[in-house]
Each structure stands twice: as C-alpha cells, then as structure tokens.
Write an enzyme that holds these catalytic residues in place. Structure first.
Site, mmCIF file in Angstrom:
data_model
loop_
_atom_site.group_PDB
_atom_site.id
_atom_site.type_symbol
_atom_site.label_atom_id
_atom_site.label_comp_id
_atom_site.label_asym_id
_atom_site.label_seq_id
_atom_site.Cartn_x
_atom_site.Cartn_y
_atom_site.Cartn_z
ATOM 1 N N HIS A 217 0.803 -1.232 0.000
ATOM 2 C CA HIS A 217 0.000 0.000 0.000
ATOM 3 C C HIS A 217 0.828 1.271 0.000
ATOM 4 C CE1 HIS A 217 0.908 0.054 4.321
ATOM 5 N NE2 HIS A 217 0.663 1.341 4.255
HETATM 6 C C1 UD1 Z 1 -2.188 6.034 5.209
HETATM 7 C C2 UD1 Z 1 -0.935 6.621 5.873
HETATM 8 C C3 UD1 Z 1 0.164 5.581 5.849
HETATM 9 C C4 UD1 Z 1 -0.295 4.284 6.488
HETATM 10 C C5 UD1 Z 1 -1.595 3.818 5.866
HETATM 11 C C6 UD1 Z 1 -2.119 2.640 6.634
HETATM 12 C C7 UD1 Z 1 -0.576 9.050 5.578
HETATM 13 C C8 UD1 Z 1 0.168 10.072 4.829
HETATM 14 N N1 UD1 Z 1 -0.457 7.780 5.109
HETATM 15 O O1 UD1 Z 1 -1.885 5.742 3.872
HETATM 16 O O2 UD1 Z 1 1.291 6.071 6.570
HETATM 17 O O3 UD1 Z 1 0.710 3.310 6.320
HETATM 18 O O4 UD1 Z 1 -2.578 4.861 5.926
HETATM 19 O O5 UD1 Z 1 -3.043 1.905 5.917
HETATM 20 O O6 UD1 Z 1 -1.233 9.353 6.545
HETATM 21 N N2 UD1 Z 1 -9.130 4.950 0.625
HETATM 22 C C9 UD1 Z 1 -10.368 4.379 0.508
HETATM 23 N N3 UD1 Z 1 -11.040 4.062 1.654
HETATM 24 C C10 UD1 Z 1 -10.550 4.293 2.892
HETATM 25 C C11 UD1 Z 1 -9.292 4.897 3.002
HETATM 26 C C12 UD1 Z 1 -8.604 5.219 1.866
HETATM 27 O O7 UD1 Z 1 -10.857 4.142 -0.581
HETATM 28 O O8 UD1 Z 1 -11.223 3.961 3.891
HETATM 29 C C13 UD1 Z 1 -8.380 5.261 -0.608
HETATM 30 C C14 UD1 Z 1 -8.657 6.642 -1.170
HETATM 31 O O9 UD1 Z 1 -8.607 6.559 -2.550
HETATM 32 C C15 UD1 Z 1 -7.471 7.428 -0.667
HETATM 33 C C16 UD1 Z 1 -6.360 6.399 -0.679
HETATM 34 O O10 UD1 Z 1 -6.984 5.185 -0.323
HETATM 35 O O11 UD1 Z 1 -7.174 8.550 -1.465
HETATM 36 C C17 UD1 Z 1 -5.237 6.688 0.264
HETATM 37 O O12 UD1 Z 1 -5.706 6.894 1.608
HETATM 38 P P1 UD1 Z 1 -4.876 7.797 2.636
HETATM 39 O O13 UD1 Z 1 -5.460 7.678 3.972
HETATM 40 O O14 UD1 Z 1 -4.648 9.153 2.088
HETATM 41 O O15 UD1 Z 1 -3.455 7.126 2.634
HETATM 42 P P2 UD1 Z 1 -3.043 5.612 2.806
HETATM 43 O O16 UD1 Z 1 -2.371 5.179 1.559
HETATM 44 O O17 UD1 Z 1 -4.179 4.825 3.319
HETATM 45 N N1 UDP Z 2 -4.119 -5.225 8.657
HETATM 46 C C1 UDP Z 2 -5.413 -5.738 8.753
HETATM 47 N N2 UDP Z 2 -6.038 -6.115 7.588
HETATM 48 C C2 UDP Z 2 -5.449 -6.016 6.381
HETATM 49 C C3 UDP Z 2 -4.123 -5.499 6.309
HETATM 50 C C4 UDP Z 2 -3.507 -5.096 7.456
HETATM 51 O O1 UDP Z 2 -5.964 -5.857 9.846
HETATM 52 O O2 UDP Z 2 -6.092 -6.375 5.370
HETATM 53 C C5 UDP Z 2 -3.451 -4.802 9.894
HETATM 54 C C6 UDP Z 2 -2.121 -5.459 10.153
HETATM 55 O O3 UDP Z 2 -2.303 -6.681 10.824
HETATM 56 C C7 UDP Z 2 -1.411 -4.417 11.011
HETATM 57 C C8 UDP Z 2 -1.935 -3.109 10.445
HETATM 58 O O4 UDP Z 2 -3.153 -3.420 9.771
HETATM 59 O O5 UDP Z 2 -1.791 -4.516 12.363
HETATM 60 C C9 UDP Z 2 -0.956 -2.524 9.474
HETATM 61 O O6 UDP Z 2 -1.571 -1.491 8.802
HETATM 62 P P1 UDP Z 2 -1.112 -1.000 7.356
HETATM 63 O O7 UDP Z 2 -0.341 -2.051 6.678
HETATM 64 O O8 UDP Z 2 -2.326 -0.491 6.681
HETATM 65 O O9 UDP Z 2 -0.218 0.274 7.692
HETATM 66 P P2 UDP Z 2 1.258 0.541 8.236
HETATM 67 O O10 UDP Z 2 1.522 -0.376 9.373
HETATM 68 O O11 UDP Z 2 2.195 0.340 7.088
HETATM 69 O O12 UDP Z 2 1.227 1.967 8.615
#
Ligand code: UD1
Ligand code: UDP
Length: 383
Positions: A217
C-alpha cells in the site's frame, strides 16, 4: 484525569486497542475520549476493528475522508483543535506517523496540551516519505515519547532529546522511553482469539496449502507504474509454485487499475493462485500471518507482525524503520526489484535456521505507557 486519543488510519485503530484495554483494566479513574479523524472510512478499514477488538467507539468522528496531504491535515487540525478547547484534556495520545498523527500533535502542542507519541523515534531517513515528515514533526511537538525499539530511542538521542530528564516532563523538557511495542501486546493478546474466531483459512480455500501473505500500500509503490508492475510481475512468478493471499488496501486496488499493464492486470486477476481479498479484519490478518510460510510486504506493521509470528519477511521497500528485523536476518530489503524479490523469497523459503530474538518488549508496553501517562499528569498537577 482525561486523555484524548487520536486515531484515523487502520493501524492506529488497531494500536489504540492495546491502550484502551490497559485503561479498562487499570481500575483507575481515567476518562479516554477518542477522536476518529475519518482518514480511513470504509467499513473494512475502520469499523470492523472497533467491534472485533472491543475498542470503545469514537466520541467524535471528524469524517475528514481522503484528500491531498495539506487539505486532509488542515481539516483534521481544525476539527481536533475545536474539540480540545471543549474537552480540555490532561494529555493527547497519538500513534505512528500518519497525517492523523501529525494533525493531532500540532493542534495539541499549540493548545498547550501535552502530547504522548506512541511509536516515537522511528526513522527511515528518507524525507520523500510523507510519514517521515509526520514522525519528525510529531516527535518534536511531544512531551512523552515512547519508542518501541532501541534504534528508535537512539534516533531521539541523536536528534537532541535528553535522557533522564527530571519529571514532570514538558514540551521543552520532554521525556523519552524505550518501552517495547504495543503491536506486540496486541498480537500476543489476540492470537488465541483469532485461532477460535477466524475462518479466513477455510473461506479463502487455502486450508492445507502452503501460502505466502502479501500486502502492498506504500504510495511510492502503488503510484509509480514501474514499481507496481515490477512487484506484480514478481508475485505472478512466485505464484507458479506457491499460493499468495493478497488482502488489497483500497489505494492499491485503485492504482492497480490505473498503473498495471493491461495484460499483467488481467493475468493477476485470473491467476487462481493469487487470492485477492478485500482488506481483512485484524483477527483474520494475524491468522494469515501465523499460518503463512513467509510474508511479502511494504507495510510497517505487517513487517513487525511477521516477526512476532516468527515468519521471514521480504520487504518491498528500499529502507525500513524496523532495522532490527533486517539485522537479525529475519527480513530482507528488496525495494521494488522483481529479481531481488523472487531471489529473497526463495532464499527464505528454503532457510530453516532463522532466529527471532526478542526485540519488541515483553507484551506489556501498554501498561507501562499508561503508568507513565498517569504519573506525568499527576506530577504536572502538583506543580
Ligand atoms: C495512510 C498513511 C500511511 C499508512 C496507511 C495505513 C498518511 C500520509 N499515510 O496511507 O502512513 O501506512 O494509511 O493503511 O497518513 N481509501 C479508501 N477508503 C478508505 C481509506 C482510503 O478508498 O477507507 C483510498 C482513497 O482513494 C485514498 C487512498 O486510499 O485517497 C489513500 O488513503 P490515505 O489515507 O490518504 O493514505 P493511505 O495510503 O491509506
Ligand atoms: N491489517 C489488517 N487487515 C489487512 C491489512 C492489514 O488488519 O487487510 C493490519 C495489520 O495486521 C497491522 C496493520 O493493519 O496490524 C498494518 O496497517 P497498514 O499495513 O495499513 O499500515 P502501516 O503499518 O504500514 O502503517
């Protein structure tokens, strides 16, 4: 005593479960107010965790949703600031390194509310990552900094944070701790529950099969067509001999459609050994981590959980904040390089003598953190 906890993105909701559990078990008179920024909002990126991990439902949801960094962070700050003025907490707690973390820390610091940062001190030394900017700013707005690892603690010392400062800590005389990882607390706590409650192995049709768990991601992987194509080429190659379970982050789902070559996208979607799933619940996730032969990921949290469950990890990044797991030989940095990913996968597949020394504490980090929060609040009141 009142603390405000900021959550927003999936991993923060999961992390918050450990501290909320400690608050509930403490028998102390602590009121935890939870603000959900709404950064993650899909049912399977947010709500599922509250029910499953028994986290109190948020007192406030800012419903900020997705957006550019500035737009998203600014909306969060405005919403958090207003609530802080109303609630007047003794302390604000933030987790990790997302935009929700940054917004909470900056809003509270400017409202003169002490910030406790859980997962402080982690650094990738790559400021092109939005998370690196968030971590550094948040640490320097914080009063209590809880680092899960020795490396994180040392990073803080190198940045000028002073050890053994006298309590109560303040924003100008912050306290730094090396205290273990609340994610480890959670994995220990929920592993048995997952064995009883999760049916993900059966429902995915991988019972009795050797499979690898994969998550992707990180924005520099999803949003860069070359990197994303390299990763999916590697997955298709690996899947020739090994099933892959791939719970897809919504960002990745969207960017696969935009950035993968049409033929590779169709090959992946029609590959019956790549099991593409919607984001799974935490219990399902740790079940998959526990049963996989190894883990391929660019996630910070999933790297660590692979280690907790003693699984080798192919990290699809150039660098990691969790350097210890690479130093022990349990994980390897492969960037988004197709050949390196495949080579390291085969290396770990055949390597049976990997050791997983304790790096992430004793599973009681949340209790320790809560005791320190309370102590600091009490001492600050006496002054
Ligand atoms: C964010 C965090 C990242 C973290 C990740 C965990 C920042 C800058 N990034 O990244 O550090 O590792 O969360 O998962 O804060 N979207 C949906 N539904 C949702 C959420 C997101 O469709 O419920 C889609 C949208 O298109 C959105 C994109 O995902 O634009 C990215 O979401 P965003 O929260 O901006 O960043 P993440 O990549 O999720
Ligand atoms: N996780 C989850 N379901 C998923 C993918 C990840 O519950 O489909 C959990 C995972 O076990 C961990 C956390 O989400 O506890 C990690 O989040 P993510 O990978 O989104 O973000 P990051 O840790 O890189 O910020």
């Amino acid at each position: 005593m009142k603390i405000v906890t900021i959550i927003g993105a999936r991993p923060q909701i999961i992390k918050a479960a450990a501290l909320s559990r400690a608050v509930g078990n403490s028998g102390k008179d602590i009121h935890e107010v939870i603000i959900h920024t709404g950064q993650h909002y899909d049912e399977n990126m947010s709500r599922v965790f509250f029910d499953e991990l028994q986290i109190p439902h948020p007192d406030y949801n800012l419903n900020v949703g997705s957006g550019t960094h500035g737009e998203q962070t600014a909306k969060m700050m405005a919403g958090i600031e207003k609530i802080l003025f109303d609630e007047k907490p003794d302390m604000l707690v933030v987790y990790g390194d997302t935009n929700s973390t940054l917004a909470g820390a900056v809003a509270a610091a400017k409202a003169h509310i002490p910030v406790a940062h859980i997962e402080a001190g982690l650094r990738s030394f790559n400021k092109s990552m939005p998370e690196e900017i968030n971590r550094i700013c948040c640490d320097h707005c914080s009063t209590l900094l809880f680092s899960p690892t020795k490396t994180g603690f040392d990073n803080l010392v190198r940045e000028g944070f002073v050890q053994n400062t006298k309590k109560p800590f303040t924003i100008d005389r912050p306290g730094i701790y090396h205290c273990g990882d609340i994610m480890y607390d959670n994995s220990l706590h929920f592993a048995k529950i997952a064995e009883q409650e999760s049916d993900i192995i059966e429902s995915t049709g991988i019972k009795g099969k050797t499979f690898t768990l994969c998550t992707i991601h990180r924005d520099n992987n999803t949003d860069d067509p070359t990197r994303l194509n390299n990763i999916f080429n590697a997955l298709n190659e690996i899947s020739k001999k090994n099933d892959i379970v791939l719970p897809l982050h919504p960002r990745t789902k969207k960017m696969m459609a935009e950035n993968l070559d049409a033929q590779l996208l169709s090959q992946t979607e029609n590959n019956n050994r790549i099991h593409i799933l919607p984001p799974v619940s935490f219990l399902d996730m740790i079940m998959l981590e526990n049963k996989a032969n190894l883990v391929l990921t660019d996630s910070g949290g999933v790297q660590k959980e692979a280690y907790f469950f003693k699984k080798p990890c192919v990290i699809m990044r150039r660098e990691t904040e969790w350097v210890e797991i690479v130093e022990t030989g349990a994980a390897a940095l492969c960037d988004a390089d197709k050949q390196t990913i495949i080579e390291k996968f085969h290396y770990f597949e055949n390597k049976k003598d990997i050791s997983f020394p304790a790096i992430f504490g004793d599973g009681k980090a949340a209790e320790f953190i809560l005791d320190e929060l309370i102590d600091n609040i009490e001492r600050a009141r006496i002054l």
